[in-house]
Write a protein that holds these residues in place. Structure first.
Motif, PDB file in Angstrom:
ATOM      1  N   PRO A 211       0.824  -1.210   0.000  1.00 21.97           N
ATOM      2  CA  PRO A 211       0.000   0.000   0.000  1.00 21.97           C
ATOM      3  C   PRO A 211       0.860   1.263   0.000  1.00 21.97           C
ATOM      4  O   PRO A 211       1.914   1.323   0.619  1.00 21.97           O
ATOM      5  CB  PRO A 211      -0.833  -0.125   1.276  1.00 21.97           C
ATOM      6  CG  PRO A 211      -0.130  -1.117   2.123  1.00 21.97           C
ATOM      7  CD  PRO A 211       0.653  -1.998   1.209  1.00 21.97           C
TER       8      PRO A 211
ATOM      9  N   GLN B 200      -6.503   6.865  -7.345  1.00 25.08           N
ATOM     10  CA  GLN B 200      -5.209   6.727  -6.668  1.00 25.08           C
ATOM     11  C   GLN B 200      -4.161   7.604  -7.346  1.00 25.08           C
ATOM     12  O   GLN B 200      -3.348   8.245  -6.667  1.00 25.08           O
ATOM     13  CB  GLN B 200      -4.748   5.262  -6.680  1.00 25.08           C
ATOM     14  CG  GLN B 200      -5.487   4.378  -5.714  1.00 25.08           C
ATOM     15  CD  GLN B 200      -5.077   2.920  -5.836  1.00 25.08           C
ATOM     16  OE1 GLN B 200      -4.754   2.442  -6.916  1.00 25.08           O
ATOM     17  NE2 GLN B 200      -5.112   2.217  -4.711  1.00 25.08           N
TER      18      GLN B 200
ATOM     19  N   ASP C 110      -6.683   1.994  -1.335  1.00 26.87           N
ATOM     20  CA  ASP C 110      -5.904   0.746  -1.352  1.00 26.87           C
ATOM     21  C   ASP C 110      -6.791  -0.446  -0.998  1.00 26.87           C
ATOM     22  O   ASP C 110      -6.687  -1.518  -1.609  1.00 26.87           O
ATOM     23  CB  ASP C 110      -4.721   0.828  -0.380  1.00 26.87           C
ATOM     24  CG  ASP C 110      -3.596   1.688  -0.913  1.00 26.87           C
ATOM     25  OD1 ASP C 110      -3.528   1.887  -2.144  1.00 26.87           O
ATOM     26  OD2 ASP C 110      -2.777   2.159  -0.090  1.00 26.87           O
TER      27      ASP C 110
ATOM     28  N   ASP D 114      -8.975  -1.157  -4.000  1.00 28.67           N
ATOM     29  CA  ASP D 114      -8.184  -1.806  -5.044  1.00 28.67           C
ATOM     30  C   ASP D 114      -7.999  -3.290  -4.745  1.00 28.67           C
ATOM     31  O   ASP D 114      -8.164  -4.144  -5.616  1.00 28.67           O
ATOM     32  CB  ASP D 114      -6.831  -1.086  -5.162  1.00 28.67           C
ATOM     33  CG  ASP D 114      -6.042  -1.541  -6.366  1.00 28.67           C
ATOM     34  OD1 ASP D 114      -4.925  -2.083  -6.169  1.00 28.67           O
ATOM     35  OD2 ASP D 114      -6.529  -1.357  -7.494  1.00 28.67           O
TER      36      ASP D 114
END
Length: 140
Positions: free
Chosen positions: A83, A129, A99, A102
């Motif tokens: 991360p 991001q 994160d 994702d």
């Protein structure tokens, strides 16, 4: 009519009431068939054979599909990317959320690799991001 009469009528409603005629005899008569159905002895055997064949095909299909799926270890997705941590503490919460999103989307794509909706969500998450990294560079 006053309140006392209303209360008396409400108390009368609590008393059990018996029907004037027995309804069960009419219900039983309506439920009984006119003549019993004759069952064929060949039909259940045919149905049993068809259900066995269908279950066999289902089992073979599932085993073939299981062989084609890649074996995923529990840490395979988490080990692919560490991360990102922004330098600006105001962006840290958003980085953690993105994160996590994702990671969850990657796991969902492993389950349904041909899902266009999941691919779009992953693309948007990665764009967010990227935008967050740009904001971190501008802030620091």
């Amino acid at each position: 009519m006053n309140e006392f009469e209303w209360r008396r009528q409400l108390r009368e409603l609590r008393a059990p009431v018996t029907p004037s005629a027995d309804l069960w005899t009419r219900i039983d008569a309506a439920l009984e068939p006119a003549k019993p159905a004759v069952r064929s002895s060949a039909r259940p055997g045919w149905l049993l054979a068809a259900s066995f064949a269908g279950l066999s095909l289902l089992a073979v299909g599932l085993s073939l599909r299981q062989d084609r799926l890649p074996a995923a270890s529990p840490g395979s997705v988490a080990a692919t990317q560490a991360p990102w941590k922004p330098g600006d503490p105001r962006l840290a919460g958003a980085a953690i959320v993105l994160d996590a999103a994702d990671l969850e989307l990657k796991q969902a794509i492993e389950q349904a690799p041909h899902s266009p909706a999941l691919q779009r969500l992953l693309s948007r998450t990665r764009q967010q991001q990227s935008r967050l990294r740009q904001l971190d560079q501008q802030a620091g």
